[in-house]
Motif scaffolding. Structure first.
Motif, PDB file in Angstrom:
ATOM      1  N   VAL A   1      57.286  43.456  31.283  1.00 12.45           N
ATOM      2  CA  VAL A   1      57.858  42.584  30.256  1.00 12.45           C
ATOM      3  C   VAL A   1      59.104  43.230  29.658  1.00 12.45           C
ATOM      4  N   ALA A   2      59.025  44.516  29.373  1.00 15.44           N
ATOM      5  CA  ALA A   2      60.164  45.232  28.795  1.00 15.44           C
ATOM      6  C   ALA A   2      61.359  45.218  29.744  1.00 15.44           C
ATOM      7  N   GLU A   3      61.109  45.460  30.993  1.00 15.92           N
ATOM      8  CA  GLU A   3      62.207  45.468  31.976  1.00 15.92           C
ATOM      9  C   GLU A   3      62.861  44.097  32.064  1.00 15.92           C
ATOM     10  N   LEU A   4      62.057  43.047  32.011  1.00 17.63           N
ATOM     11  CA  LEU A   4      62.597  41.695  32.048  1.00 17.63           C
ATOM     12  C   LEU A   4      63.430  41.406  30.807  1.00 17.63           C
ATOM     13  N   ALA A   5      62.923  41.814  29.638  1.00 21.83           N
ATOM     14  CA  ALA A   5      63.649  41.574  28.390  1.00 21.83           C
ATOM     15  C   ALA A   5      65.003  42.275  28.398  1.00 21.83           C
ATOM     16  N   ILE A   6      65.027  43.496  28.897  1.00 18.66           N
ATOM     17  CA  ILE A   6      66.285  44.247  28.945  1.00 18.66           C
ATOM     18  C   ILE A   6      67.235  43.616  29.960  1.00 18.66           C
ATOM     19  N   GLU A   7      66.703  43.276  31.121  1.00 18.99           N
ATOM     20  CA  GLU A   7      67.535  42.685  32.174  1.00 18.99           C
ATOM     21  C   GLU A   7      68.188  41.385  31.721  1.00 18.99           C
ATOM     22  N   ARG A   8      67.428  40.528  31.009  1.00 16.37           N
ATOM     23  CA  ARG A   8      67.936  39.217  30.608  1.00 16.37           C
ATOM     24  C   ARG A   8      68.396  39.180  29.149  1.00 16.37           C
TER      25      ARG A   8
END
Length: 392
Positions: free
Chosen positions: A192-199
């Motif tokens: 979830v964290a990686e997705l939030a940072i990516e987007r």
């Protein structure tokens, strides 16, 4: 006299009527049933904390308007709690905001951070105020469904990723999760964290059940993961941890910019609340670890008592890893409509539960599931189990 043709209720709230909790609690009172629907304890929390509230009242602490961000004693206690339990360091003056329970914290965060047309992703089933708060902010809710698998509810990370669009503003996360009892793992939260940072997304995390985790489950605050402190609003509450739900003391921790944004909305909601109780909860947060260990042990035993009784009555049971709710599947009992089942259960067994479908946009996905609360006295749960045996 002219007839009003325009509906009185704001159209954003038109889909939200009287909550299922009010309906089921009234049904419990009318039928004399045991109320395992609404999630509130039937005993008060620690006596020393109740006495701390009495002392604050008598000493004139909080009887007038407390400071808008919350009394300094509580803000320092919240910051100390985050540091001692999770290694998260927050400035109590700039990064902690006290709210009227978690419900106001959710509302203030969404009103502050969401513009009309923004999309908000929430894990379905979700606490009912999420949908209403997204609507009041003018946002569009986008549910990502947790589904049962091998005895627990799980998050499909591919489905979460696919739900993100160019209009997504934030993810509204709840872990430990009400009503399913799922506790998201470190690996899931890292994704979830990686997705939030990516987007480039914000995340609002509802962590009010942080201390109610069982067995091998671990509560991991999303803000503790790399890159997430500056984009996460973490919500906490005293009600679930200390069994004083009527005091309505909650809080957020976030970066100075996010805290200021949420405070801008919060000041026009309650402005301030729970003055004397804030001083008492400041003391509660400093209780020794033995208190939290005892709370978990007590609720774990009650979880097992109710879960085993429900299984014996014929339900399929999803034993929770956290919270104080257990979700069941009613299909083994020959039923598939949770609303009809819950409305008939008081007459059939003298017990009240909540149909999980009320927590879904995709009502069909939640139709056969029913939630029971186990934050009750042991003797109450034992009596409920005995009554539910009539269904077997």
């Amino acid at each position: 006299m002219a007839v009003m043709t325009r509906p009185l209720l704001n159209r954003r709230l038109a889909e939200f009527g009287t909550t299922i909790f009010a309906e089921m609690s009234a049904l419990a009172a009318r039928t004399g049933s045991i109320n395992l629907g609404q999630g509130f304890p039937d005993t008060d929390g620690p006596e020393e904390i109740r006495e701390a509230a009495v002392r604050a009242l008598r000493d004139g602490l909080g009887n007038q308007y407390p400071p808008g961000p919350g009394v300094p004693e509580l803000r320092r206690a919240v910051a100390d709690h985050q540091r001692e339990w999770y290694g998260l360091t927050y400035d109590p003056d700039a990064e902690v905001l006290v709210t009227a329970g978690a419900t106001e914290a959710i509302a203030a965060a969404l009103l502050a951070l969401v513009e009309p047309g923004d999309e908000v992703i929430a894990l379905e089933p979700y606490y009912d105020s999420y949908a209403a708060c997204v609507a009041m902010a003018g946002g569009t809710r986008v549910p990502v469904t947790l589904r049962p698998h091998e005895g627990a509810y799980v998050l499909d990370l591919d489905e979460l990723r696919a739900a993100v669009t160019d209009r997504t503003r934030l993810i509204l996360l709840n872990t430990p999760h009400n009503p399913t009892g799922t506790v998201l793992t470190r690996a899931e939260l890292t994704a979830v964290a990686e997705l939030a940072i990516e987007r480039d997304l914000l995340v609002v995390t509802d962590e009010v059940y942080e201390h109610l985790v069982f067995d091998d489950a671990e509560h991991v605050p999303l803000a503790s993961l790399p890159g997430m402190r500056e984009r996460t609003v973490t919500i906490g509450s005293a009600g679930k941890t200390f069994s004083f739900t009527g005091w309505k003391v909650g809080w957020i921790t976030a970066s100075p910019a996010l805290t200021a944004a949420v405070r801008s909305a919060k000041q026009f909601l309650t402005y301030v609340s729970s003055g004397p109780f804030q001083y008492a909860i400041a003391e509660a947060l400093r209780l020794p670890a033995a208190y939290f260990d005892g709370l978990r042990a007590d609720l774990r035993a009650k979880r097992d008592l109710l879960s085993e009784g429900l299984a014996q009555a014929g339900f399929e049971v999803y034993r929770p890893a956290g919270t104080y709710f257990v979700t069941t599947d009613i299909r083994p009992l020959g039923a598939d409509d949770g609303f009809a089942f819950c409305r008939s259960l008081p007459e059939r067994a003298g017990v009240v539960a909540i149909p999980n479908a009320v927590f879904y946009d995709h009502r069909e996905a939640g139709a056969p599931f029913v939630r029971f609360a186990f934050c009750k006295k042991t003797e109450v749960l034992e009596e409920a189990v005995n009554r539910l045996k009539r269904l077997a």
